[in-house]
Design an enzyme around this catalytic site. Structure first.
Site, PDB file in Angstrom:
ATOM      1  CG  ASN A 123      -0.310  -0.272   2.503  1.00  0.00           C
ATOM      2  OD1 ASN A 123       0.915  -0.138   2.606  1.00  0.00           O
ATOM      3  ND2 ASN A 123      -1.077  -0.630   3.506  1.00  0.00           N
TER       4      ASN A 123
ATOM      5  NE  ARG B 279       1.617   1.558  12.314  1.00  0.00           N
ATOM      6  CZ  ARG B 279       1.151   1.430  11.067  1.00  0.00           C
ATOM      7  NH1 ARG B 279       0.655   2.470  10.419  1.00  0.00           N
ATOM      8  NH2 ARG B 279       1.135   0.255  10.470  1.00  0.00           N
TER       9      ARG B 279
ATOM     10  CD  GLN C 207      -4.842   3.601  14.145  1.00  0.00           C
ATOM     11  OE1 GLN C 207      -4.118   4.443  13.690  1.00  0.00           O
ATOM     12  NE2 GLN C 207      -5.136   2.514  13.452  1.00  0.00           N
TER      13      GLN C 207
ATOM     14  CG  HIS D 234      -4.830   3.652  10.021  1.00  0.00           C
ATOM     15  ND1 HIS D 234      -4.100   2.811  10.815  1.00  0.00           N
ATOM     16  CD2 HIS D 234      -4.123   3.769   8.868  1.00  0.00           C
ATOM     17  CE1 HIS D 234      -3.000   2.440  10.183  1.00  0.00           C
ATOM     18  NE2 HIS D 234      -3.000   3.006   8.993  1.00  0.00           N
TER      19      HIS D 234
HETATM   20  P1  NAD Z   1      10.278   1.023   4.581  1.00  0.00           P
HETATM   21  O1  NAD Z   1      10.814  -0.043   5.465  1.00  0.00           O
HETATM   22  O2  NAD Z   1      10.367   0.846   3.109  1.00  0.00           O
HETATM   23  O3  NAD Z   1      10.965   2.417   4.944  1.00  0.00           O
HETATM   24  C1  NAD Z   1      11.118   2.878   6.242  1.00  0.00           C
HETATM   25  C2  NAD Z   1      12.293   3.836   6.267  1.00  0.00           C
HETATM   26  O4  NAD Z   1      12.326   4.468   7.548  1.00  0.00           O
HETATM   27  C3  NAD Z   1      13.642   3.127   6.084  1.00  0.00           C
HETATM   28  O5  NAD Z   1      14.374   3.766   5.076  1.00  0.00           O
HETATM   29  C4  NAD Z   1      14.296   3.264   7.451  1.00  0.00           C
HETATM   30  O6  NAD Z   1      15.713   3.356   7.397  1.00  0.00           O
HETATM   31  C5  NAD Z   1      13.683   4.563   7.941  1.00  0.00           C
HETATM   32  N1  NAD Z   1      13.794   4.723   9.388  1.00  0.00           N
HETATM   33  C6  NAD Z   1      13.677   3.812  10.369  1.00  0.00           C
HETATM   34  N2  NAD Z   1      13.913   4.362  11.549  1.00  0.00           N
HETATM   35  C7  NAD Z   1      14.189   5.670  11.329  1.00  0.00           C
HETATM   36  C8  NAD Z   1      14.533   6.751  12.177  1.00  0.00           C
HETATM   37  N3  NAD Z   1      14.689   6.590  13.500  1.00  0.00           N
HETATM   38  N4  NAD Z   1      14.729   7.953  11.618  1.00  0.00           N
HETATM   39  C9  NAD Z   1      14.641   8.124  10.277  1.00  0.00           C
HETATM   40  N5  NAD Z   1      14.341   7.132   9.415  1.00  0.00           N
HETATM   41  C10 NAD Z   1      14.110   5.912   9.950  1.00  0.00           C
HETATM   42  O7  NAD Z   1       8.765   1.210   5.042  1.00  0.00           O
HETATM   43  P2  NAD Z   1       7.565   1.896   4.226  1.00  0.00           P
HETATM   44  O8  NAD Z   1       6.908   0.898   3.365  1.00  0.00           O
HETATM   45  O9  NAD Z   1       8.060   3.165   3.629  1.00  0.00           O
HETATM   46  O10 NAD Z   1       6.553   2.202   5.419  1.00  0.00           O
HETATM   47  C11 NAD Z   1       6.926   3.065   6.479  1.00  0.00           C
HETATM   48  C12 NAD Z   1       5.870   3.058   7.557  1.00  0.00           C
HETATM   49  O11 NAD Z   1       4.682   3.679   7.093  1.00  0.00           O
HETATM   50  C13 NAD Z   1       5.391   1.670   8.002  1.00  0.00           C
HETATM   51  O12 NAD Z   1       6.287   1.060   8.911  1.00  0.00           O
HETATM   52  C14 NAD Z   1       4.071   1.987   8.628  1.00  0.00           C
HETATM   53  O13 NAD Z   1       4.231   2.326   9.981  1.00  0.00           O
HETATM   54  C15 NAD Z   1       3.591   3.207   7.859  1.00  0.00           C
HETATM   55  N6  NAD Z   1       2.460   2.876   6.967  1.00  0.00           N
HETATM   56  C16 NAD Z   1       1.273   3.504   7.169  1.00  0.00           C
HETATM   57  C17 NAD Z   1       0.177   3.176   6.373  1.00  0.00           C
HETATM   58  C18 NAD Z   1      -1.157   3.863   6.540  1.00  0.00           C
HETATM   59  O14 NAD Z   1      -2.164   3.359   6.070  1.00  0.00           O
HETATM   60  N7  NAD Z   1      -1.209   5.005   7.172  1.00  0.00           N
HETATM   61  C19 NAD Z   1       0.295   2.194   5.385  1.00  0.00           C
HETATM   62  C20 NAD Z   1       1.542   1.617   5.174  1.00  0.00           C
HETATM   63  C21 NAD Z   1       2.610   1.948   5.989  1.00  0.00           C
END
Ligand code: NAD
Length: 393
Positions: free
Chosen positions: A152, A291, A320, A344
């Protein structure tokens, strides 16, 4: 590097048909685990889910896998009842072998529950983001945690762009004015700007963060910045002309708009707190679809009230469903606007549901057939963390 795998090409680009293409064939390993209990905690879709079968992530439509699982002799328990020791979730976790959860109505698998879950082998997140599972406890107990990586990420990136625009352009108060029957252009225009010429930065430049940067390119922002402990590959950074800032306070002090796109883990819980908010540009806009608990609830509400932030928008909440009196529902900036909060749903569009339902089935199929899982889906593997995205260790 491992976490960069799939940055540019994700499961979201694959069709559900492709994800489903490895059909189940009877196998010895499957026979040996026939009759297992699969527990799914999903959200109740009510009337909408009865009318719309593509709402696959609901207790009504059950990710479209009930018949398939039952034909194989497995028990499939689906519930939205997740809080407290008498909930269907907590009662059934004690002997379930597979737990399927969704970030949209998170079944919180705490360390305590993991201790009680004697049969649990694998947790599958139907979506992206497995922070509702105590990952460190899962590592210690040898429980695998997988998510449908990439399923997503476009859905969320589009929502981020929409949220940035609706704050910067002061959309919500403008629409509310129209519904009220009023018409006073200056009241809206006094708080409306163009995105062109602004500095926009993402905390986290993974699958979603990078897609946000890509989608911002045509807006001719003054500069695109990112803060992430993992640097983007040089050619990826160049393609969007994004600059990395390694100090978080310096990063936020340069941004007109900050968007949060990192996972929730011990290093990001409360990252945007009262202290960090002081370093934001006065009147900055903050968008968080990652989050809720990454941003301190009360500090954000106070910053918006004082005008330190001019807007806050997103779809994720520290709990949530969010309680009716959660300050983020109604908080406003000094001009009475600046709130773009929604439930959400950014990552659960009908397009996304097709992809994460297919991806969940595919992970389950691999588990049943003892086949290797797709590496990008593994958060915790048999030997511990398989991703670097959930914190630096
Ligand atoms: P991803 O793993 O591809 O990317 C996450 C990035 O965050 C990585 O590059 C990682 O190095 C970086 N990161 C981790 N800790 C960090 C920190 N302390 N400071 C800075 N950067 C940091 O994940 P993604 O697919 O891009 O998804 C990210 C997040 O988005 C998910 O974990 C989830 O919590 C959230 N998400 C929300 C929804 C929604 O419906 N709202 C849907 C999907 C994902």
């Amino acid at each position: 590097s491992h976490i960069r795998r799939g940055l540019l090409s994700s499961a979201s680009c694959r069709s559900p048909r492709l994800l489903n293409s490895a059909r189940l064939a009877p196998s010895l390993s499957y026979q040996s685990i026939a009759g297992m209990k699969v527990l799914a905690v999903l959200y109740s879709g009510g009337e909408a889910a009865q009318q719309e079968p593509r709402l696959l992530g609901t207790t009504e439509n059950q990710l479209g896998i009930r018949e398939w699982l039952e034909k194989k002799g497995h028990e499939f328990i689906v519930t939205d009842d997740k809080e407290g020791p008498n909930s269907v979730f907590q009662k059934n976790i004690v002997d379930a072998e597979v737990l399927i959860t969704t970030p949209f109505h998170p079944g919180y698998l705490t360390r305590d529950l993991i201790d009680k879950a004697k049969n649990l082998k694998i947790c599958i997140t139907a979506g992206v983001g497995s922070d509702h599972i105590d990952l460190n406890a899962a590592v210690e107990k040898g429980i695998e945690v997988l998510e449908v990586s990439g399923s997503n990420v476009v859905s969320v990136a589009e929502h981020v762009i929409m949220s940035i625009l609706l704050l910067v352009r002061n959309f919500v108060p403008a629409h509310e004015m129209i519904e009220r029957g009023d018409w006073q252009v200056s009241e809206i225009a006094r708080a409306a700007y163009d995105l062109e010429g602004k500095v926009v930065g993402t905390i986290g430049a993974g699958r979603i963060g990078y897609r946000v940067l890509q989608r911002l390119v045509p807006f001719n922002c003054k500069e695109l910045l990112y803060y992430d402990y993992a640097a983007l590959p040089e050619e990826a950074a160049k393609a969007v002309n994004a600059r990395r800032i390694e100090d978080l306070k310096e990063f936020v002090s340069k941004c007109d708009v900050v968007t949060v796109n990192c996972p929730l883990h011990e290093g990001t819980r409360g990252l945007v707190n009262e202290e960090l908010l002081k370093h934001f540009k006065k009147g900055a806009w903050l968008v968080n679809t990652a989050r809720g608990a990454i941003c301190d609830k009360d500090a954000v509400a106070a910053a918006l009230k004082s005008g330190q932030l001019f807007g806050y928008s997103g779809d994720v909440w520290n709990v949530q469903p969010a309680p009716k009196d959660h300050p983020w529902r109604t908080m406003k900036n000094p001009l009475g606007g600046g709130n773009g909060m929604v439930p959400h749903y950014s990552g659960t569009t009908l397009d996304a549901q097709a992809r994460y339902a297919a991806g969940t089935k595919s992970i389950l199929e691999n588990y049943l057939e003892n086949k290797p899982q797709e590496p990008q889906n593994i958060i915790v593997g048999k030997k511990g963390y398989e991703t670097k995205a959930y914190g630096q260790r």
